[in-house]
Write a protein that holds these residues in place. Sequence first.
Motif, PDB file in Angstrom:
ATOM      1  N   ASP A   9       0.871  -1.168   0.000  1.00  0.00           N
ATOM      2  CA  ASP A   9       0.000   0.000   0.000  1.00  0.00           C
ATOM      3  C   ASP A   9       0.917   1.230   0.000  1.00  0.00           C
ATOM      4  OD1 ASP A   9       0.854   0.418   2.656  1.00  0.00           O
ATOM      5  OD2 ASP A   9      -0.940  -0.480   3.505  1.00  0.00           O
ATOM      6  N   LEU A  10       0.329   2.407   0.004  1.00  0.00           N
ATOM      7  CA  LEU A  10       1.151   3.621  -0.094  1.00  0.00           C
ATOM      8  C   LEU A  10       2.140   3.756   1.060  1.00  0.00           C
ATOM      9  CD1 LEU A  10      -1.197   6.401  -1.517  1.00  0.00           C
ATOM     10  CD2 LEU A  10       0.894   5.481  -2.534  1.00  0.00           C
ATOM     11  N   SER A  11       1.735   3.359   2.268  1.00  0.00           N
ATOM     12  CA  SER A  11       2.671   3.486   3.394  1.00  0.00           C
ATOM     13  C   SER A  11       3.858   2.530   3.229  1.00  0.00           C
ATOM     14  CB  SER A  11       1.960   3.260   4.731  1.00  0.00           C
ATOM     15  OG  SER A  11       1.472   1.946   4.827  1.00  0.00           O
ATOM     16  N   ASP A  12       3.622   1.339   2.664  1.00  0.00           N
ATOM     17  CA  ASP A  12       4.726   0.407   2.393  1.00  0.00           C
ATOM     18  C   ASP A  12       5.684   0.996   1.362  1.00  0.00           C
ATOM     19  OD1 ASP A  12       3.500  -1.521   4.054  1.00  0.00           O
ATOM     20  OD2 ASP A  12       2.368  -2.347   2.350  1.00  0.00           O
ATOM     21  N   ILE A  13       5.114   1.596   0.323  1.00  0.00           N
ATOM     22  CA  ILE A  13       5.927   2.197  -0.743  1.00  0.00           C
ATOM     23  C   ILE A  13       6.762   3.340  -0.178  1.00  0.00           C
ATOM     24  CG2 ILE A  13       5.759   3.592  -2.849  1.00  0.00           C
ATOM     25  CD1 ILE A  13       3.555   1.592  -3.713  1.00  0.00           C
ATOM     26  N   TYR A  14       6.135   4.169   0.643  1.00  0.00           N
ATOM     27  CA  TYR A  14       6.878   5.278   1.249  1.00  0.00           C
ATOM     28  C   TYR A  14       8.023   4.743   2.108  1.00  0.00           C
ATOM     29  CZ  TYR A  14       8.104   9.524   3.642  1.00  0.00           C
ATOM     30  OH  TYR A  14       8.801  10.598   4.134  1.00  0.00           O
ATOM     31  N   GLU A  15       7.726   3.770   2.943  1.00  0.00           N
ATOM     32  CA  GLU A  15       8.753   3.246   3.859  1.00  0.00           C
ATOM     33  C   GLU A  15       9.972   2.712   3.106  1.00  0.00           C
ATOM     34  OE1 GLU A  15       9.362  -0.528   6.800  1.00  0.00           O
ATOM     35  OE2 GLU A  15       7.385   0.421   6.809  1.00  0.00           O
ATOM     36  N   ARG A  16       9.734   1.898   2.072  1.00  0.00           N
ATOM     37  CA  ARG A  16      10.864   1.264   1.391  1.00  0.00           C
ATOM     38  C   ARG A  16      11.512   2.191   0.361  1.00  0.00           C
ATOM     39  NH1 ARG A  16      12.630  -1.275   3.927  1.00  0.00           N
ATOM     40  NH2 ARG A  16      11.248  -3.036   4.119  1.00  0.00           N
ATOM     41  N   ILE A  58       4.223  -0.666  -9.630  1.00  0.00           N
ATOM     42  CA  ILE A  58       5.135   0.455  -9.447  1.00  0.00           C
ATOM     43  C   ILE A  58       6.542  -0.059  -9.739  1.00  0.00           C
ATOM     44  CG2 ILE A  58       5.883   2.293  -7.889  1.00  0.00           C
ATOM     45  CD1 ILE A  58       2.746   2.009  -8.320  1.00  0.00           C
ATOM     46  N   GLY A  59       7.211   0.562 -10.699  1.00  0.00           N
ATOM     47  CA  GLY A  59       8.543   0.131 -11.081  1.00  0.00           C
ATOM     48  C   GLY A  59       9.459   1.311 -11.349  1.00  0.00           C
ATOM     49  N   GLY A  60      10.575   1.017 -11.975  1.00  0.00           N
ATOM     50  CA  GLY A  60      11.537   2.055 -12.329  1.00  0.00           C
ATOM     51  C   GLY A  60      12.587   2.267 -11.263  1.00  0.00           C
ATOM     52  N   GLY A  61      13.347   3.329 -11.443  1.00  0.00           N
ATOM     53  CA  GLY A  61      14.472   3.628 -10.566  1.00  0.00           C
ATOM     54  C   GLY A  61      14.099   3.836  -9.118  1.00  0.00           C
ATOM     55  N   ILE A  62      12.879   4.288  -8.864  1.00  0.00           N
ATOM     56  CA  ILE A  62      12.478   4.503  -7.472  1.00  0.00           C
ATOM     57  C   ILE A  62      12.403   3.182  -6.713  1.00  0.00           C
ATOM     58  CG2 ILE A  62       9.970   4.404  -7.802  1.00  0.00           C
ATOM     59  CD1 ILE A  62       9.818   6.802  -5.818  1.00  0.00           C
ATOM     60  N   THR A  63      12.270   2.065  -7.429  1.00  0.00           N
ATOM     61  CA  THR A  63      12.173   0.759  -6.782  1.00  0.00           C
ATOM     62  C   THR A  63      13.539   0.118  -6.573  1.00  0.00           C
ATOM     63  OG1 THR A  63      11.864  -0.475  -8.832  1.00  0.00           O
ATOM     64  CG2 THR A  63       9.874   0.376  -7.755  1.00  0.00           C
ATOM     65  N   THR A  64      14.609   0.918  -6.684  1.00  0.00           N
ATOM     66  CA  THR A  64      15.959   0.440  -6.383  1.00  0.00           C
ATOM     67  C   THR A  64      16.572   1.343  -5.318  1.00  0.00           C
ATOM     68  OG1 THR A  64      17.169   1.797  -7.983  1.00  0.00           O
ATOM     69  CG2 THR A  64      16.219  -0.273  -8.800  1.00  0.00           C
ATOM     70  N   ARG A  65      17.642   0.883  -4.738  1.00  0.00           N
ATOM     71  CA  ARG A  65      18.364   1.666  -3.725  1.00  0.00           C
ATOM     72  C   ARG A  65      19.726   2.077  -4.277  1.00  0.00           C
ATOM     73  NH1 ARG A  65      21.047   1.711   1.331  1.00  0.00           N
ATOM     74  NH2 ARG A  65      19.782   2.798   2.867  1.00  0.00           N
ATOM     75  N   MET A  66      19.753   2.304  -5.580  1.00  0.00           N
ATOM     76  CA  MET A  66      20.994   2.692  -6.245  1.00  0.00           C
ATOM     77  C   MET A  66      21.357   4.120  -5.840  1.00  0.00           C
ATOM     78  SD  MET A  66      21.556  -0.019  -7.961  1.00  0.00           S
ATOM     79  CE  MET A  66      20.858  -1.371  -8.864  1.00  0.00           C
ATOM     80  N   GLU A  67      22.596   4.479  -6.059  1.00  0.00           N
ATOM     81  CA  GLU A  67      23.080   5.806  -5.666  1.00  0.00           C
ATOM     82  C   GLU A  67      22.556   6.925  -6.560  1.00  0.00           C
ATOM     83  OE1 GLU A  67      24.548   6.943  -2.914  1.00  0.00           O
ATOM     84  OE2 GLU A  67      24.208   4.898  -2.235  1.00  0.00           O
ATOM     85  N   ASP A 125      11.938   9.550 -12.301  1.00  0.00           N
ATOM     86  CA  ASP A 125      10.484   9.479 -12.308  1.00  0.00           C
ATOM     87  C   ASP A 125      10.039   8.153 -11.724  1.00  0.00           C
ATOM     88  OD1 ASP A 125      10.967   7.616 -14.312  1.00  0.00           O
ATOM     89  OD2 ASP A 125      10.213   8.849 -15.929  1.00  0.00           O
ATOM     90  N   VAL A 126       8.741   7.992 -11.610  1.00  0.00           N
ATOM     91  CA  VAL A 126       8.133   6.747 -11.155  1.00  0.00           C
ATOM     92  C   VAL A 126       7.472   6.118 -12.370  1.00  0.00           C
ATOM     93  CG1 VAL A 126       6.430   5.700  -9.617  1.00  0.00           C
ATOM     94  CG2 VAL A 126       7.627   7.759  -8.901  1.00  0.00           C
ATOM     95  N   ASP A 127       7.617   4.815 -12.529  1.00  0.00           N
ATOM     96  CA  ASP A 127       6.959   4.101 -13.613  1.00  0.00           C
ATOM     97  C   ASP A 127       5.762   3.350 -13.043  1.00  0.00           C
ATOM     98  OD1 ASP A 127       8.953   4.999 -15.302  1.00  0.00           O
ATOM     99  OD2 ASP A 127      10.136   3.173 -15.123  1.00  0.00           O
TER     100      ASP A 127
END
Length: 168
Positions: free
Chosen positions: A20-27, A63-72, A77-79
């Motif tokens: 849910d949105l709170s999970d997405i925000y947390e991670r 929800i995908g893209g760069g936001i779903t990684t912890r890269m430097e 954007d969000v996909d």
Amino acid sequence: MPLPHWTSENVLPPGRHPADLSDIYERFVWDAPHRNEREILFSALSGYLGVVGRLIPSGRAWIGGGITTRMEGVPQDVDVVLIPDDWGSLKRLGGPARAALYGLLTLRGVIAEQPVMYLEQVQPVGGLLDGYLCHPGDEEAWAEAWSSVRGPYGPIDGMVKGFAEMTW
């Protein structure tokens, strides 16, 4: 259920993970670098999904893209790919609602009039989000795309990641 922790490669474990949105925000915001930039992307996502829920009665958003990684690197954007539960409900949308739906989708190769101009790409939320619509039967292709990890020069061979799935 919270999203799984990052792998040693700084991505989510492969697969589709309910959130849910709170999970997405947390991670993707709190537990990742560049929190300020990610906060802006999260706000765009939250508003976007609010509008989606008013137009599409029920469905899923991947929800995908760069936001779903912890890269430097800073995610740009969000996909999001939208998977409606009832494709027929989209076909029944009236003029203003249909126009609003089109405004939620990333468009490529657009020609606008008054003044006439060619736009390579038009993205929702001022370019902070790429929004796509999954046609029935195309889920596998989208899952494969959302699982790929992109580097500065394109997909990284052999590396896969997970992505978040929200339902409404």
